[in-house]
Design a protein around this motif. Structure first.
Motif, mmCIF file in Angstrom:
data_model
loop_
_atom_site.group_PDB
_atom_site.id
_atom_site.type_symbol
_atom_site.label_atom_id
_atom_site.label_comp_id
_atom_site.label_asym_id
_atom_site.label_seq_id
_atom_site.Cartn_x
_atom_site.Cartn_y
_atom_site.Cartn_z
ATOM 1 N N GLY A 198 -16.552 -58.406 26.306
ATOM 2 C CA GLY A 198 -15.753 -59.199 25.955
ATOM 3 C C GLY A 198 -14.283 -59.245 27.070
ATOM 4 N N ARG B 218 -7.912 -55.183 37.504
ATOM 5 C CA ARG B 218 -9.140 -54.989 36.806
ATOM 6 C C ARG B 218 -9.944 -55.269 38.623
ATOM 7 N NH1 ARG B 218 -9.654 -56.555 30.418
ATOM 8 N NH2 ARG B 218 -8.398 -54.789 29.973
ATOM 9 N N LYS C 105 -5.261 -52.428 20.892
ATOM 10 C CA LYS C 105 -6.297 -51.727 21.601
ATOM 11 C C LYS C 105 -6.015 -50.951 22.810
ATOM 12 C CE LYS C 105 -10.287 -53.132 21.624
ATOM 13 N NZ LYS C 105 -11.611 -53.927 20.559
ATOM 14 N N ASN D 96 -5.941 -55.777 27.230
ATOM 15 C CA ASN D 96 -4.872 -57.559 27.570
ATOM 16 C C ASN D 96 -3.943 -57.500 26.117
ATOM 17 O OD1 ASN D 96 -5.947 -58.196 30.070
ATOM 18 N ND2 ASN D 96 -6.596 -60.089 28.946
ATOM 19 N N ASP E 293 -7.576 -60.728 21.201
ATOM 20 C CA ASP E 293 -8.319 -61.977 21.288
ATOM 21 C C ASP E 293 -8.351 -63.035 20.303
ATOM 22 O OD1 ASP E 293 -8.250 -60.598 23.372
ATOM 23 O OD2 ASP E 293 -9.845 -60.368 24.943
HETATM 24 N N1 GLN Z 1 -10.341 -59.383 26.723
HETATM 25 C C1 GLN Z 1 -9.470 -58.156 25.963
HETATM 26 C C2 GLN Z 1 -9.507 -57.523 27.627
HETATM 27 O O1 GLN Z 1 -10.365 -57.814 28.298
HETATM 28 C C3 GLN Z 1 -9.945 -57.171 24.909
HETATM 29 C C4 GLN Z 1 -11.304 -56.918 25.223
HETATM 30 C C5 GLN Z 1 -11.766 -55.866 24.072
HETATM 31 O O2 GLN Z 1 -10.969 -55.968 23.065
HETATM 32 N N2 GLN Z 1 -13.432 -55.560 23.506
HETATM 33 O O3 GLN Z 1 -8.739 -56.405 27.338
#
Ligand code: GLN
Length: 248
Positions: free
Chosen positions: A93, A100, A139, A143, A183
Motif C-alpha cells: 500500500g 520516494r 506509523k 504518508n 490510509d
Molecule cells: N500509503 C502509506 C504510505 O505509503 C502507508 C503505507 C503502509 O502503512 N503500509 O506511506
C-alpha cells in the motif's frame, strides 16, 4: 551417536542447499505485516496471508511466469529491505511520492487512497483543533506520519510513532493518544471489522496513488514484469475480481 550426527549434518546441508538454490531464482517481495485489505493474516478465516497486494502479485507472477516469496516485515522495514538489497521489490500500500522517487522506481498506480484521522469510538474528538496539547499516533515512515507532522505545530499536538498499524490503533483505543492517521481504505476496513475506532466526518486529507517499487536503477526486469502483468490483469478482469473480493 556419531552416525546420527553425520546423518543430521548431511540432512542440514541438503536442506540449506535446497534453500539456497530456490531463493536464487525467486524474487523476494517485502511487504507490511498488517494492512488490510492490502496485506494481512486472515486470523478470522483460513489463517492465510492475503489481501489485494498479495493477490495482485500472485496473479502477475502467474501471468509473467516468475517465482516469488513474500517477506512480511512491516512498512518501514520493507522499504529499507529494498534499499539494502535484501528484497527485490516492495508492495505495501506504498504511496508514490516525489521524495520516494529519488530512491525507488515505481510501477504505474494500482490503487488510490486518502489519508484520514481516526479517533477512539465515542471519544467525541472531531477536529484537528481538539488535538491541541494532546499526543497523536502515527506509523513510522508513512504518508500519514508525514501529514500529521506537517500540521502538528499548527494545531499544537505532539507525535508518537509505532511500527505497525494494530499497535497504533491499540494506543488510541487505550486512550494514550487522542487520534491516529491512517490510509482511509485500511481504517475503514478495520472499523468495519470491529476496531474500536471511528472516522470523524470530513477528516480525510489528500489522496495518493499506490505503486509497486524496486530500488532505483535495480531490478528493472521485475518492475517491467509487474507493469506488463498489471496491464494484463486489468485487461482480463482479474484485477477487478481481486479488488471486489476484498472491498465488497
Ligand atoms: N500509503 C502509506 C504510505 O505509503 C502507508 C503505507 C503502509 O502503512 N503500509 O506511506
Amino acid at each position: 551417536m556419531k552416525k546420527f550426527f553425520a546423518m543430521l549434518c548431511a540432512g542440514v546441508m541438503a536442506l540449506s542447499m535446497a534453500a539456497c538454490s530456490s531463493s536464487g531464482d525467486k524474487y523476494i517481495i517485502a511487504t507490511d505485516t498488517a494492512f488490510p485489505p492490502f496485506e494481512f493474516t486472515d486470523v478470522d478465516g483460513d489463517g492465510q496471508f492475503k489481501g489485494i497486494d498479495v493477490d495482485i502479485v500472485d496473479a502477475i507472477a502467474q501471468d509473467q511466469g516468475f517465482e516469488y516469496e513474500f517477506d512480511s516485515i512491516g512498512f518501514d522495514a520493507a522499504l529499507a529491505a529494498v534499499q539494502s538489497g535484501q528484497a527485490d521489490g516492495v508492495i505495501a500500500g506504498m504511496s508514490i511520492t516525489d521524495e520516494r522517487k529519488e530512491t525507488f522506481d515505481f510501477s504505474d498506480p494500482y490503487y488510490t487512497a486518502d489519508v484520514t484521522m481516526a479517533v477512539a469510538k465515542g471519544s467525541g474528538i472531531s477536529s484537528y483543533e481538539e488535538l491541541a496539547g494532546k499526543t497523536v499516533a502515527v506509523k513510522t515512515g508513512t504518508n500519514g506520519a508525514d501529514y500529521a507532522k506537517s500540521i502538528a505545530d499548527q494545531y499544537g499536538f505532539s507525535i508518537v510513532e509505532f511500527k505497525d498499524s494494530p499497535t497504533m490503533y491499540q494506543d488510541v483505543i487505550a486512550g494514550n493518544t487522542a487520534a491516529c492517521f491512517e490510509d482511509y481504505p485500511v481504517m475503514a476496513y478495520n472499523i468495519k471489522n470491529g476496531a474500536g475506532l471511528e472516522i470523524p466526518e470530513g477528516m480525510t486529507a489528500a489522496g495518493s496513488d499506490y505503486g509497486f517499487a524496486v530500488k532505483k536503477g535495480e531490478n528493472a526486469e521485475l518492475l517491467e514484469a509487474f507493469q506488463q502483468g498489471l496491464a494484463n490483469i486489468k485487461a482480463n478482469g482479474k484485477y477487478q475480481e481481486i479488488i471486489d473480493k476484498y472491498t465488497k
